[in-house]
Design a protein around this motif. Structure first.
Motif, PDB file in Angstrom:
ATOM      1  N   ASP A 514     -45.384 -15.251  49.179  1.00 31.79           N
ATOM      2  CA  ASP A 514     -45.802 -13.665  49.039  1.00 31.79           C
ATOM      3  C   ASP A 514     -45.180 -13.617  47.940  1.00 31.79           C
ATOM      4  OD1 ASP A 514     -43.466 -13.759  49.690  1.00 31.79           O
ATOM      5  OD2 ASP A 514     -42.761 -12.850  51.505  1.00 31.79           O
ATOM      6  N   PRO A 515     -44.954 -11.881  47.582  1.00 29.48           N
ATOM      7  CA  PRO A 515     -44.249 -10.578  46.413  1.00 29.48           C
ATOM      8  C   PRO A 515     -43.140 -11.457  45.985  1.00 29.48           C
ATOM      9  CG  PRO A 515     -46.094 -10.062  47.088  1.00 29.48           C
ATOM     10  CD  PRO A 515     -45.616 -11.440  48.185  1.00 29.48           C
ATOM     11  N   PHE A 516     -42.227 -12.002  47.077  1.00 28.37           N
ATOM     12  CA  PHE A 516     -40.827 -12.348  46.938  1.00 28.37           C
ATOM     13  C   PHE A 516     -40.266 -13.707  47.221  1.00 28.37           C
ATOM     14  CE2 PHE A 516     -41.648  -8.623  49.999  1.00 28.37           C
ATOM     15  CZ  PHE A 516     -41.061  -7.686  48.923  1.00 28.37           C
ATOM     16  N   GLY A 517     -41.607 -14.484  46.530  1.00 24.29           N
ATOM     17  CA  GLY A 517     -41.392 -16.276  46.530  1.00 24.29           C
ATOM     18  C   GLY A 517     -41.129 -16.897  47.754  1.00 24.29           C
ATOM     19  N   PHE A 521     -46.256 -20.423  54.936  1.00 23.17           N
ATOM     20  CA  PHE A 521     -47.187 -21.635  55.180  1.00 23.17           C
ATOM     21  C   PHE A 521     -46.473 -22.871  55.761  1.00 23.17           C
ATOM     22  CE2 PHE A 521     -50.483 -18.137  54.272  1.00 23.17           C
ATOM     23  CZ  PHE A 521     -49.963 -17.831  55.662  1.00 23.17           C
ATOM     24  N   ALA A 522     -45.233 -22.943  54.954  1.00 24.37           N
ATOM     25  CA  ALA A 522     -44.787 -24.454  54.434  1.00 24.37           C
ATOM     26  C   ALA A 522     -44.564 -25.934  55.718  1.00 24.37           C
ATOM     27  CB  ALA A 522     -43.128 -24.560  53.524  1.00 24.37           C
ATOM     28  N   PRO A 523     -44.421 -24.226  56.604  1.00 21.17           N
ATOM     29  CA  PRO A 523     -44.455 -24.987  58.118  1.00 21.17           C
ATOM     30  C   PRO A 523     -45.327 -26.141  58.691  1.00 21.17           C
ATOM     31  CG  PRO A 523     -42.815 -23.059  57.866  1.00 21.17           C
ATOM     32  CD  PRO A 523     -43.984 -23.399  57.189  1.00 21.17           C
ATOM     33  N   LEU A 524     -46.155 -25.298  58.440  1.00 19.87           N
ATOM     34  CA  LEU A 524     -47.378 -25.928  58.544  1.00 19.87           C
ATOM     35  C   LEU A 524     -48.789 -27.443  57.825  1.00 19.87           C
ATOM     36  CD1 LEU A 524     -49.787 -22.663  59.064  1.00 19.87           C
ATOM     37  CD2 LEU A 524     -48.357 -23.634  60.624  1.00 19.87           C
ATOM     38  N   ALA A 576     -45.136  -6.447  40.336  1.00 15.02           N
ATOM     39  CA  ALA A 576     -45.204  -7.791  40.364  1.00 15.02           C
ATOM     40  C   ALA A 576     -46.942  -8.313  40.011  1.00 15.02           C
ATOM     41  CB  ALA A 576     -44.289  -8.780  41.132  1.00 15.02           C
ATOM     42  N   VAL A 577     -46.682  -9.376  38.889  1.00 13.99           N
ATOM     43  CA  VAL A 577     -48.533  -9.237  38.652  1.00 13.99           C
ATOM     44  C   VAL A 577     -48.063 -11.310  39.157  1.00 13.99           C
ATOM     45  CG1 VAL A 577     -49.646 -10.508  36.967  1.00 13.99           C
ATOM     46  CG2 VAL A 577     -48.745  -8.510  36.149  1.00 13.99           C
ATOM     47  N   MET A 578     -49.483 -11.528  40.133  1.00 13.85           N
ATOM     48  CA  MET A 578     -49.941 -11.790  41.415  1.00 13.85           C
ATOM     49  C   MET A 578     -51.287 -12.739  41.009  1.00 13.85           C
ATOM     50  SD  MET A 578     -46.907 -11.818  42.873  1.00 13.85           S
ATOM     51  CE  MET A 578     -47.047 -13.192  44.630  1.00 13.85           C
ATOM     52  N   ARG A 635     -33.881 -10.089  52.925  1.00 13.94           N
ATOM     53  CA  ARG A 635     -33.916  -9.842  52.000  1.00 13.94           C
ATOM     54  C   ARG A 635     -33.104  -8.392  52.335  1.00 13.94           C
ATOM     55  NH1 ARG A 635     -40.144  -7.219  51.206  1.00 13.94           N
ATOM     56  NH2 ARG A 635     -40.437  -8.944  52.525  1.00 13.94           N
ATOM     57  N   TRP A 636     -32.383  -7.978  53.638  1.00 14.80           N
ATOM     58  CA  TRP A 636     -32.348  -7.077  54.554  1.00 14.80           C
ATOM     59  C   TRP A 636     -30.624  -7.168  53.713  1.00 14.80           C
ATOM     60  CZ3 TRP A 636     -32.529  -2.174  56.487  1.00 14.80           C
ATOM     61  CH2 TRP A 636     -31.699  -1.514  57.126  1.00 14.80           C
ATOM     62  N   GLU A 637     -30.077  -7.800  53.820  1.00 10.15           N
ATOM     63  CA  GLU A 637     -28.843  -8.982  53.114  1.00 10.15           C
ATOM     64  C   GLU A 637     -28.745  -7.832  51.338  1.00 10.15           C
ATOM     65  OE1 GLU A 637     -26.201  -9.173  55.217  1.00 10.15           O
ATOM     66  OE2 GLU A 637     -27.117  -9.235  56.934  1.00 10.15           O
TER      67      GLU A 637
END
Length: 661
Positions: A514-517, A521-524, A576-578, A635-637
């Motif tokens: 996602d835009p935050f790195g 879907f790594a757990p799949l 950011a460019v994705m 991100r909240w932290e």
């Protein structure tokens, strides 16, 4: 805790025997500690639990038998309740095992008895539908149900007014423009789910809440070899039951609750009412003073459906022994049953049972016997051939005409919600209590619903929470159905994708961030990635096209297959460019609006999945949901660190509406 006998919590003295006859002005009035109105499974469960604690309990039953809407005839046909719905974890399973009552697992769920996969479906040509044709009928229905649930979720979230379920179904079908045969296939499945399970027509069901919050136990139904009456007989053993004693009026007096019947008057410290919702809605039982206004409004809003049966009794079996359920789509589905049940498979009896719900079942009650016979034998002949033998006899039920039922079980009517079931369950003055399947908002309309409610009210009357614990191991029925539909949709889509195309999608998801790195879907594992990848549609954009705008409604998640996009975070983060593999809009599902503005920098090809299916995928694979939530917390932290622990006035404002609700 209320004393079980001798003295009560209000200081009054209880009778020394099971009942007393009052002397003086109220001469002839009979006296007991607790009166239970109705000898169905709710009333019997409560009475048994209270008697075990030493309470003096009298059960008053209007019929000449116990069981209420549980009724097994001499041939072993369950004329009312038939199945243990959701065998694993169901308290009824524990009950029948404890009583030593034999039962058999037949699979399926409350809608598709025996399971749709195991069902033999006869189509309009009178032949058995092959797996391709059969599965296509379900795929067509899944599309409608998916759209229906998407709209209902949006209506609930945005507080739209309720409307009838049929209005939305008709709108969806009209927009789709299906052929007559395809629409018949769709309506067949809708009738299975609504008419023959919910037991009501969609024009009388709530679009927003018809199954909202309904909880189910483990997959698979079971049947009792000797019928449900064996359970009733065990619960009724040693109970003080007066049959053929319809209660006409319940009066909350200063010192007692007075129960007036056709043959006697009773005074009790507490009364538990377990009559069907249909009896309460009809006003056959009077309350003095009248029930509280909010309880009466709940009664008025709730619906009460009908599920009738026609049983064809033969001298010997002429159909396959092992096939439990036959699906019937040979004629117009609005006028004919959806299934025929083979009692040889479950009971060893040469009997076939047809299910007729809602208005179809109610209309059947008015038919003469000969018309019922002709109708039922036509269905059997369509399936097994014109040369099938005539039944020895045909029996049927008439639950909506039954003066002590007025139908079969509760449903959520237009403008009603499951909260109305909770309102119906509320005691009046801690002396008048209510139980029955229509008072159970965890799941209504089932035997376990009624059984649990009886234990719940026994616990409330006795002040003993050990008698009842709310269900804790269940799954939301809508969620289970959504997951099943999602998996069927994925299987169907995989069949239409080339292997190379599927691999491309899996590769995008496998490396996608996602835009935050965050690699969502790594757990799949690969099989799970294939399920997710197969459901995406493809969309293309030209350079400079706006893909989505911050604060616009959000309807789905994107994965970049090719090209580059510019993601603008509204000044919170640097733009950011994705590129290929980027996942966009995944967190918007929590906000119901876009949280970024995304523009195509080059020609872009995107994979797109609507939020409803994506949310369903998250139900089935919660590890992805946990990854998303962990990212949000992280991100909240970070935001708190940037603000240097400054007080956020907005946080308090966000809480205020919840505190006032």
């Amino acid at each position: 805790m209320t004393q079980p006998c001798g003295f009560f919590s209000d200081g009054s003295s209880g009778p020394a025997e099971s009942e007393q006859v009052t002397k003086g002005a109220d001469a002839g009035v009979r006296r007991t500690g607790v009166v239970v109105v109705g000898a169905g499974i709710a009333g019997l469960a409560a009475a048994q639990a209270l008697r075990k604690l030493g309470y003096e309990v009298v059960v008053l039953e209007a019929r000449d038998r116990v069981g209420g809407r549980i009724w097994t005839d001499a041939d072993g046909v369950d004329l009312g309740a038939h199945w243990i719905h959701g065998t694993e974890g169901n308290p009824l399973t524990e009950l029948v095992e404890g009583l030593g009552i034999p039962y058999s697992y037949v699979g399926g769920d409350s809608s598709y008895t025996g399971g749709f996969d195991s069902l033999t479906l006869f189509g309009p040509d009178g032949r058995i539908a092959n797996s391709t044709v059969k599965n296509r009928t379900l795929e067509l229905a899944d599309q409608v149900l998916h759209e229906l649930e998407q709209r209902a979720e949006l209506a609930r979230r945005r507080g739209h007014p309720d409307m009838s379920l049929s209005g939305v179904i008709d709108e969806i079908l009209a927009a789709a423009g299906h052929s007559h045969q395809d629409e018949q296939a769709i309506r067949y499945h809708l009738n299975v789910i609504l008419r023959e399970d919910v037991a009501e027509d969609p024009d009388l069901l709530s679009f927003k809440y018809w199954e909202d919050g309904y909880r189910v136990y483990g997959y698979g139904d079971s049947v009792l070899h000797g019928g449900y009456q064996a359970v009733i007989a065990a619960l009724a053993a040693d109970a003080d039951i007066e049959l053929e004693t319809p209660v006409r009026r319940i009066t909350l007096g200063d010192n007692a609750v007075r129960i007036t019947t056709d043959s006697a008057v009773w005074d009790a410290d507490k009364v538990l009412v377990t009559v069907p919702l249909g009896v309460l809605k009809a006003g056959d039982l009077l309350f003095d003073p009248p029930l509280p206004e909010r309880k009466q409004h709940a009664l008025d809003r709730l619906g009460f459906g009908t599920l009738n049966k026609i049983a064809l009794h033969y001298s010997e079996r002429f159909w396959p022994a092992e096939q439990y359920v036959y699906g019937y789509l040979c004629r117009e589905t609005e006028r004919y049953p959806t299934v025929v049940i083979n009692m040889w498979k479950s009971h060893g009896k040469p009997i076939l049972v047809l299910l007729l719900g809602a208005s179809l079942g109610r209309v059947m009650e008015s038919w003469p016997d000969e018309q019922v016979r002709d109708y039922a034998t036509t269905v059997v002949s369509d399936i097994f051939g014109a040369e099938t033998p005539a039944p020895q006899r045909v029996s049927r039920t008439s639950w909506s005409s039954d003066p002590y039922a007025h139908g079969s079980y509760a449903c959520i009517g237009v403008n009603a919600s499951p909260r109305d079931l909770d309102t119906l369950a509320e005691p009046v003055e801690d002396r008048l209590y209510f139980a029955g399947e229509a008072t159970n908002s965890y799941h209504w309309g089932c035997v376990h619903s009624a059984y649990e409610s009886g234990l719940r009210e026994a616990a409330r009357i006795a002040g003993d929470p050990s008698l009842y614990a709310p269900p804790s191991t269940e799954t939301a029925r809508r969620q289970r159905r959504d997951i099943d539909r999602m998996k069927r949709f994925a299987r169907m889509r995989i069949g239409h994708l080339s292997l190379d195309h599927l691999r491309e999608r899996v590769a995008c998801l496998n490396e996608g961030v996602d835009p935050f790195g965050v690699r969502l879907f790594a757990p799949l594992v690969d099989g799970d990635l294939e399920t997710l990848a197969s459901m995406f549609d493809e969309i293309t954009y030209a350079p400079g096209d706006l893909i989505c705008r911050e604060e616009d409604p959000a309807h789905g998640v994107y994965v970049i297959a090719e090209g580059e996009v510019l993601v603008d975070f509204g000044g919170v983060y640097e733009p950011a460019v994705m590129s290929t593999g980027a996942v966009l809009g995944s967190h918007d599902i929590f906000y119901d609006a876009r949280t970024t503005t995304v523009t195509a920098k080059s020609a872009v090809r995107l994979f797109y999945l609507d939020h409803y299916r994506y949310k369903t995928f998250l139900y089935a694979f919660p590890d992805v949901m946990m990854t998303m939530l962990a990212d949000l917390v992280s991100r909240w932290e970070q935001l708190e660190d940037v603000l240097d622990a400054a007080t956020l006035a907005g946080a308090r404002r966000l809480l205020q509406p919840r505190e006032q609700a």
